[in-house]
Design an enzyme around this catalytic site. Structure first.
Site, short mmCIF file in Angstrom:
data_model
loop_
_atom_site.label_atom_id
_atom_site.label_comp_id
_atom_site.label_asym_id
_atom_site.label_seq_id
_atom_site.Cartn_x
_atom_site.Cartn_y
_atom_site.Cartn_z
N LYS A 1 0.80 -1.24 0.18
CA LYS A 1 0.01 0.14 -0.02
C LYS A 1 0.77 1.36 0.05
O LYS A 1 1.42 1.45 0.95
CB LYS A 1 -0.82 0.15 1.02
CG LYS A 1 -2.25 0.73 1.04
CD LYS A 1 -2.14 2.18 0.90
CE LYS A 1 -1.80 3.04 1.87
NZ LYS A 1 -1.65 4.35 1.58
N GLU B 1 9.83 1.37 11.04
CA GLU B 1 10.80 2.30 10.82
C GLU B 1 10.32 3.82 11.04
O GLU B 1 9.61 4.28 10.23
CB GLU B 1 11.43 2.18 9.45
CG GLU B 1 12.93 2.62 9.61
CD GLU B 1 13.09 3.89 8.56
OE1 GLU B 1 12.79 5.07 9.24
OE2 GLU B 1 13.25 3.73 7.53
P1 NAI Z 1 2.08 8.54 7.62
O1 NAI Z 1 2.75 7.75 8.78
O2 NAI Z 1 0.65 8.54 8.16
O3 NAI Z 1 1.75 7.53 6.35
C1 NAI Z 1 2.77 6.72 6.11
C2 NAI Z 1 2.11 5.57 5.30
O4 NAI Z 1 0.96 5.21 6.29
C3 NAI Z 1 1.13 6.11 4.09
O5 NAI Z 1 1.10 5.05 3.15
C4 NAI Z 1 -0.17 6.16 4.58
O6 NAI Z 1 -1.18 6.05 3.78
C5 NAI Z 1 -0.21 4.96 5.62
N1 NAI Z 1 -1.31 5.10 6.89
C6 NAI Z 1 -1.89 6.34 7.28
N2 NAI Z 1 -2.53 5.97 8.38
C7 NAI Z 1 -2.94 4.76 8.26
C8 NAI Z 1 -3.48 3.68 9.27
N3 NAI Z 1 -4.35 4.22 10.16
N4 NAI Z 1 -3.25 2.37 8.95
C9 NAI Z 1 -2.29 2.17 8.02
N5 NAI Z 1 -1.60 2.86 7.14
C10 NAI Z 1 -1.85 4.16 7.25
O7 NAI Z 1 2.86 9.82 7.49
P2 NAI Z 1 2.20 11.28 6.92
O8 NAI Z 1 1.02 11.73 7.44
O9 NAI Z 1 2.42 10.91 5.43
O10 NAI Z 1 3.59 11.91 7.31
C11 NAI Z 1 3.48 12.79 8.66
C12 NAI Z 1 4.77 12.95 9.46
O11 NAI Z 1 5.35 11.44 9.35
C13 NAI Z 1 5.88 13.53 8.43
O12 NAI Z 1 5.79 14.89 8.52
C14 NAI Z 1 7.11 12.94 9.04
O13 NAI Z 1 7.50 13.51 10.09
C15 NAI Z 1 6.76 11.45 9.42
N6 NAI Z 1 7.12 10.57 8.12
C16 NAI Z 1 8.39 9.72 8.49
C17 NAI Z 1 8.76 8.75 7.53
C18 NAI Z 1 9.98 8.00 7.70
O14 NAI Z 1 10.81 7.75 6.86
N7 NAI Z 1 10.19 7.44 9.07
C19 NAI Z 1 8.29 8.92 6.17
C20 NAI Z 1 7.14 9.47 6.18
C21 NAI Z 1 6.52 10.56 6.81
#
Ligand code: NAI
Ligand code: MG
Length: 492
Positions: A180, A255
């Site tokens: 996903k 991660e």
């Molecule tokens: P997110 O963690 O919500 O999104 C990452 C993935 O998780 C996406 O594919 C999203 O569709 C999915 N997702 C979201 N809610 C979910 C749920 N309830 N169940 C299963 N999957 C779900 O992060 P977002 O909102 O895109 O970014 C917010 C912050 O997260 C960023 O500003 C950054 O600080 C952090 N981030 C950290 C990353 C890393 O490499 N560790 C990568 C991306 C974001």
């Protein structure tokens, strides 16, 4: 952009059981070019029922894939690597268009993606168990077996590269997958799955369901027929996924974020330190979990280092990733709001803007490379993951204070030290609460080195042979050699 625009379909379906299919729902959403704010194309908003179909396909494909000879599995995964390398220009252009990163960085991501498939392909026929000495009347050995269906929920900062980082080891270990991708950046994943098919991956072994965290992501992470979950993203979403996984006792590899310290001592080569820190915070517009967010610098070289960092920051040309500008936009409108919000927070907390802080007058989610000085470690600026081109500089007086500041965050992903003193570098390596330590460099990680977080930065390790532990479970087999032996009960 002109001639550099990659080929894009007018809409994309879901890839389930070796076929492009329509959703059970009829919803699409648009992925956006963050350099122009223009919509690129229609992407299917997958539903919970679509996730069910994809998990069913992965489940049905599992026994045959698990039982495929490991050398053959390795050859197929190796061919994916070849195809990714062959198509790396095209994949890089898709990534730049959809995600915003400079083309040269996208190319390096795709080189890394090809390397993951190559690296893990070679491990397919080397996933050995052990034999355990338990006495003369028994033989005891372990088998390393795949879990089954691996869910891969990926983020938008390195979408293509992270597809490879998860799918590569999952496949060689004999698992099937449902991916996903993040809703902001699905295009490279949708192309990569075609390359998997072309490489000979059987139907149902890799499936892609595009869509939002709710409902698609959450349907996947709460699915009772998913056997292991790999997630990269934010701490709050990681926590939600872990709670959902708990209901099914499904293992998670998480991660998550970082707030990573770069500690600079007076004996460091300041030109080199500035070089590494600049790359470590401004590559991919700072949207890297292992970015150097906090520079912790000895007060005696504070101004010399800041001058170097500011002059580098002021040299950046901002522009579309496809033009291979020095820095692209941040990846989405939400991320733009978040990053500029933190620049306001920094100013209201009393930090000093030493470089950047603005947003150029143009379309696109561009944020200037920004450096704050006079930051104290208790400010939100120093504690919270910004995930943008914003660096905080914190002065220190002595080694003990520096190490304390370095560790005084909830996160523990990576950290680095710049010093000529070997003993000090080793003390830091010992004392830093983080999964990865860099000495006189940054981004020391390669495909073959384990990567992951301490503290709230995550669970488990990606990359390297250690990543295979997320995709294999151990079975112990105990065999009685002496006939008629009724033995004794354990502990008796
Ligand atoms: P997110 O963690 O919500 O999104 C990452 C993935 O998780 C996406 O594919 C999203 O569709 C999915 N997702 C979201 N809610 C979910 C749920 N309830 N169940 C299963 N999957 C779900 O992060 P977002 O909102 O895109 O970014 C917010 C912050 O997260 C960023 O500003 C950054 O600080 C952090 N981030 C950290 C990353 C890393 O490499 N560790 C990568 C991306 C974001
Ligand atoms: Mg996009």
């Amino acid at each position: 952009m002109g001639t550099d625009t990659p080929d894009i379909n007018s809409s994309y379906g879901l890839y389930i059981d070796g076929e492009w299919v329509s959703s059970t729902g009829s919803e699409y959403f648009q992925t956006v070019n963050p350099a122009t704010e223009q919509q690129i194309t229609d992407i299917t908003a997958g539903t919970a029922a679509d996730v069910d179909r994809a998990v069913d396909a992965a489940r049905s494909a599992f026994p045959a894939w698990r039982d495929t000879d490991p050398d053959e599995r390795g050859r197929i995964v190796s061919r994916i690597g070849d195809l990714v390398r062959e198509h790396s220009d095209e994949l890089a252009r898709l990534e730049s268009l959809d995600q915003g990163k400079p083309l040269s960085q996208a190319k390096s991501d795709m080189e890394g993606a090809a390397r993951y498939f190559e690296y893990y392909a070679g491990a397919a026929d080397k996933l050995e168990g052990t034999s355990v000495p338990v006495g003369s009347d028994q033989i005891d050995f372990t088998l390393r077996e795949p879990y089954g269906v691996s869910a891969q929920i990926t983020p938008w900062n390195f979408p293509g590269n992270l597809f490879a980082r998860g799918v590569g080891p999952a496949l060689v270990a004999g698992n099937t997958t449902v991916v996903k991708p993040a809703e902001q950046t699905p295009l490279s994943t949708l192309r990569l799955v075609e390359l998997c098919e072309q490489a000979g991956v059987p139907d149902g072994v890799v499936n892609v369901v595009t869509g939002f965290g709710e409902p698609a992501g959450s349907a996947l992470s709460s699915h009772p027929d998913v056997d292991t979950i790999t997630f990269t993203g934010s701490v709050p979403t990681g926590q939600v996924i872990m709670k959902q996984a708990a209901d099914n006792v499904t293992p998670v590899t998480l991660e998550l974020g970082g707030k990573n310290p770069a500690v600079v001592f007076p004996d460091a080569n300041l030109d080199e330190a500035a070089h590494w820190i600049d790359k470590a915070i401004f590559t991919n517009a700072g949207q890297i979990c292992s970015a150097a967010d906090r520079v912790i610098v000895h007060e005696s070289v504070h101004d010399e280092l800041v001058d170097r960092l500011v002059s580098r920051a002021e040299d950046y040309d901002l522009g579309p990733g496809l033009d291979d500008a020095d820095m692209g936009p941040v990846a989405s409108a939400e991320q733009f709001e978040k990053v500029t919000g933190y620049i306001d927070v920094g100013q209201s907390e009393g930090a000093t803007l030493a470089a950047g802080g603005g947003t150029p007058e143009r379309d696109g989610y561009f944020v200037e490379p920004t450096i704050f000085t006079d930051v104290s470690n208790d400010m939100r600026l120093a504690q919270e993951e910004i995930f943008g081109p914003v660096l905080s500089v914190i002065p220190f007086e002595d080694e003990a204070a520096a190490f304390e500041i370095a560790n005084d965050v909830e996160y523990g992903l990576v950290g680095g030290i710049f010093t000529a003193d070997v003993r000090r570098a080793l003390r830091f390596s010992r004392d830093l609460e983080a999964g990865n330590v860099y000495v006189n460099k940054w981004f020391g990680d390669t495909n073959q080195t384990p990567f992951g977080g301490y503290k709230k930065s995550g669970i488990g390790r990606e990359k390297g042979l250690e990543a295979l532990d997320s995709y294999l479970q151990t079975k112990n087999v105990a065999i009685n050699l002496s006939e008629g032996d009724t033995g004794s009960l354990p502990g008796a």
